[in-house]
Scaffold this motif. Structure first.
Motif, PDB file in Angstrom:
ATOM      1  N   HIS A   1       0.923  -1.460   0.115  1.00  0.00           N
ATOM      2  CA  HIS A   1       0.157  -0.134  -0.270  1.00  0.00           C
ATOM      3  C   HIS A   1       0.879   1.247   0.257  1.00  0.00           C
ATOM      4  N   LYS A   2       2.117   1.413   0.781  1.00  0.00           N
ATOM      5  CA  LYS A   2       2.841   2.018   0.811  1.00  0.00           C
ATOM      6  C   LYS A   2       3.882   2.461  -0.221  1.00  0.00           C
ATOM      7  N   LYS A   3       4.089   1.113  -0.757  1.00  0.00           N
ATOM      8  CA  LYS A   3       5.065   1.468  -2.026  1.00  0.00           C
ATOM      9  C   LYS A   3       6.357   1.214  -1.756  1.00  0.00           C
ATOM     10  N   CYS A   4       6.223  -0.180  -0.630  1.00  0.00           N
ATOM     11  CA  CYS A   4       8.151   0.484   0.166  1.00  0.00           C
ATOM     12  C   CYS A   4       7.956  -0.914   0.960  1.00  0.00           C
ATOM     13  N   PHE A   5       9.238  -1.336   1.299  1.00  0.00           N
ATOM     14  CA  PHE A   5      10.472  -1.918   2.219  1.00  0.00           C
ATOM     15  C   PHE A   5      11.153  -2.181   3.050  1.00  0.00           C
ATOM     16  N   TYR A   6      10.978  -2.808   4.253  1.00  0.00           N
ATOM     17  CA  TYR A   6      11.881  -2.465   4.985  1.00  0.00           C
ATOM     18  C   TYR A   6      12.946  -3.399   4.768  1.00  0.00           C
ATOM     19  N   PHE A   7      13.745  -2.876   5.130  1.00  0.00           N
ATOM     20  CA  PHE A   7      15.445  -3.561   5.696  1.00  0.00           C
ATOM     21  C   PHE A   7      15.964  -3.210   6.737  1.00  0.00           C
ATOM     22  N   ILE A   8      16.762  -4.377   7.367  1.00  0.00           N
ATOM     23  CA  ILE A   8      17.549  -4.003   7.818  1.00  0.00           C
ATOM     24  C   ILE A   8      18.872  -3.866   7.596  1.00  0.00           C
ATOM     25  N   ASP A   9      19.907  -3.194   7.950  1.00  0.00           N
ATOM     26  CA  ASP A   9      21.210  -2.896   7.901  1.00  0.00           C
ATOM     27  C   ASP A   9      21.689  -3.849   8.511  1.00  0.00           C
ATOM     28  N   GLU A  10      23.059  -4.527   7.727  1.00  0.00           N
ATOM     29  CA  GLU A  10      24.784  -5.468   8.510  1.00  0.00           C
ATOM     30  C   GLU A  10      24.854  -4.512   9.806  1.00  0.00           C
ATOM     31  N   VAL A  11      25.083  -3.531   9.300  1.00  0.00           N
ATOM     32  CA  VAL A  11      26.687  -2.464   9.509  1.00  0.00           C
ATOM     33  C   VAL A  11      25.332  -1.866  10.956  1.00  0.00           C
ATOM     34  N   PHE A  12      24.600  -1.756  11.344  1.00  0.00           N
ATOM     35  CA  PHE A  12      24.227  -0.911  12.680  1.00  0.00           C
ATOM     36  C   PHE A  12      22.801  -2.103  13.007  1.00  0.00           C
ATOM     37  N   GLU A  13      22.723  -2.154  12.202  1.00  0.00           N
ATOM     38  CA  GLU A  13      21.231  -3.710  12.376  1.00  0.00           C
ATOM     39  C   GLU A  13      20.056  -2.432  12.813  1.00  0.00           C
ATOM     40  N   LEU A  14      19.676  -1.150  11.751  1.00  0.00           N
ATOM     41  CA  LEU A  14      18.855  -0.879  11.799  1.00  0.00           C
ATOM     42  C   LEU A  14      17.749  -0.794  10.754  1.00  0.00           C
ATOM     43  N   ARG A  15      16.266  -0.214  11.178  1.00  0.00           N
ATOM     44  CA  ARG A  15      15.078  -1.078  10.314  1.00  0.00           C
ATOM     45  C   ARG A  15      15.128   0.350   9.417  1.00  0.00           C
ATOM     46  N   ASN A  16      15.289  -0.003   8.146  1.00  0.00           N
ATOM     47  CA  ASN A  16      14.820   1.274   6.952  1.00  0.00           C
ATOM     48  C   ASN A  16      13.833   1.048   6.599  1.00  0.00           C
ATOM     49  N   GLU A  17      13.492   2.237   6.562  1.00  0.00           N
ATOM     50  CA  GLU A  17      12.135   1.993   5.397  1.00  0.00           C
ATOM     51  C   GLU A  17      12.406   2.703   3.557  1.00  0.00           C
ATOM     52  N   MET A  18      13.160   2.118   3.002  1.00  0.00           N
ATOM     53  CA  MET A  18      12.632   2.386   1.627  1.00  0.00           C
ATOM     54  C   MET A  18      11.650   2.191   0.675  1.00  0.00           C
ATOM     55  N   PRO A  19      11.627   3.443  -0.079  1.00  0.00           N
ATOM     56  CA  PRO A  19      10.482   3.073  -1.822  1.00  0.00           C
ATOM     57  C   PRO A  19      10.834   2.499  -2.397  1.00  0.00           C
ATOM     58  N   LEU A  20      10.226   1.781  -3.172  1.00  0.00           N
ATOM     59  CA  LEU A  20      10.756   0.030  -4.129  1.00  0.00           C
ATOM     60  C   LEU A  20      10.843   1.374  -5.127  1.00  0.00           C
ATOM     61  N   THR A  21      10.434   2.590  -5.324  1.00  0.00           N
ATOM     62  CA  THR A  21      11.242   3.091  -7.143  1.00  0.00           C
ATOM     63  C   THR A  21      12.349   3.317  -6.547  1.00  0.00           C
ATOM     64  N   ALA A  22      13.524   3.366  -5.283  1.00  0.00           N
ATOM     65  CA  ALA A  22      14.377   3.478  -5.644  1.00  0.00           C
ATOM     66  C   ALA A  22      15.504   2.411  -5.219  1.00  0.00           C
ATOM     67  N   LEU A  23      14.513   1.307  -5.875  1.00  0.00           N
ATOM     68  CA  LEU A  23      15.828   1.042  -5.796  1.00  0.00           C
ATOM     69  C   LEU A  23      15.948   0.151  -7.098  1.00  0.00           C
ATOM     70  N   ILE A  24      17.565   0.359  -7.370  1.00  0.00           N
ATOM     71  CA  ILE A  24      18.253   0.156  -8.451  1.00  0.00           C
ATOM     72  C   ILE A  24      18.315  -2.058  -8.843  1.00  0.00           C
ATOM     73  N   ASP A  25      19.428  -2.106  -7.795  1.00  0.00           N
ATOM     74  CA  ASP A  25      20.085  -3.496  -8.071  1.00  0.00           C
ATOM     75  C   ASP A  25      18.928  -4.315  -6.913  1.00  0.00           C
ATOM     76  N   LEU A  26      19.273  -5.451  -7.108  1.00  0.00           N
ATOM     77  CA  LEU A  26      19.469  -6.352  -5.290  1.00  0.00           C
ATOM     78  C   LEU A  26      20.019  -7.386  -5.887  1.00  0.00           C
ATOM     79  N   ARG A  27      20.094  -8.182  -4.946  1.00  0.00           N
ATOM     80  CA  ARG A  27      21.619  -9.286  -5.137  1.00  0.00           C
ATOM     81  C   ARG A  27      21.324 -10.136  -4.016  1.00  0.00           C
ATOM     82  N   PHE A  28      21.428 -11.532  -3.655  1.00  0.00           N
ATOM     83  CA  PHE A  28      22.072 -12.551  -2.640  1.00  0.00           C
ATOM     84  C   PHE A  28      23.423 -12.069  -2.450  1.00  0.00           C
ATOM     85  N   LYS A  29      23.770 -12.643  -1.333  1.00  0.00           N
ATOM     86  CA  LYS A  29      24.907 -12.400  -0.588  1.00  0.00           C
ATOM     87  C   LYS A  29      26.109 -13.114  -1.126  1.00  0.00           C
TER      88      LYS A  29
END
Length: 133
Positions: A105-133
């Protein structure tokens, strides 16, 4: 240890007394910024340099969008770590983290960054690339 001047060099007697008594304090290394002698000028130069590094947001093909969507759903389902590259204020930024949730509904996703382990909200339109580690 006695301080002495080279022959032919004169010094203020008061300054010489301070040196001999150990009261002299060296300022240390003072950095010189050739083209930024005034703080306002330094801020202006920093903005000019930052603007030169900015890029346009890359346009994604339908195949790239589909690949990102598949990786997103698999990353959430399997709780896998991913490298995600997103566009923010003229820069492409890559971070490592774990996708937590997608809000359609908000057209966003939430991710936990590896460095600070913080929850970040990001619009799906900002995503350029996504790959498995």
């Amino acid at each position: 240890q006695m301080f002495s001047l080279p022959e032919g060099l004169k010094m203020n007697e008061e300054a010489l007394k301070r040196i001999r008594n150990g009261q002299y304090k060296d300022r240390g290394m003072v950095k010189w910024r050739a083209f930024a002698s005034m703080p306002e000028q330094y801020i202006g130069l920093e903005k000019v340099l930052e603007n030169q590094l900015k890029v346009e947001q890359p346009l994604l093909s339908a195949d790239q969008v589909e690949q990102i969507n598949q990786t997103l759903s698999e990353a959430i389902h399997n709780q896998k770590e991913v490298y995600l590259t997103y566009y923010k204020q003229g820069h492409c930024i890559t971070e490592t983290g774990r996708i937590e949730h997608i809000n359609v509904h908000k057209k966003c996703f939430y991710f936990i960054d590896e460095v600070f382990e913080l929850r970040n909200e990001m619009p799906l339109t900002a995503l350029i690339d996504l790959r498995f580690k």
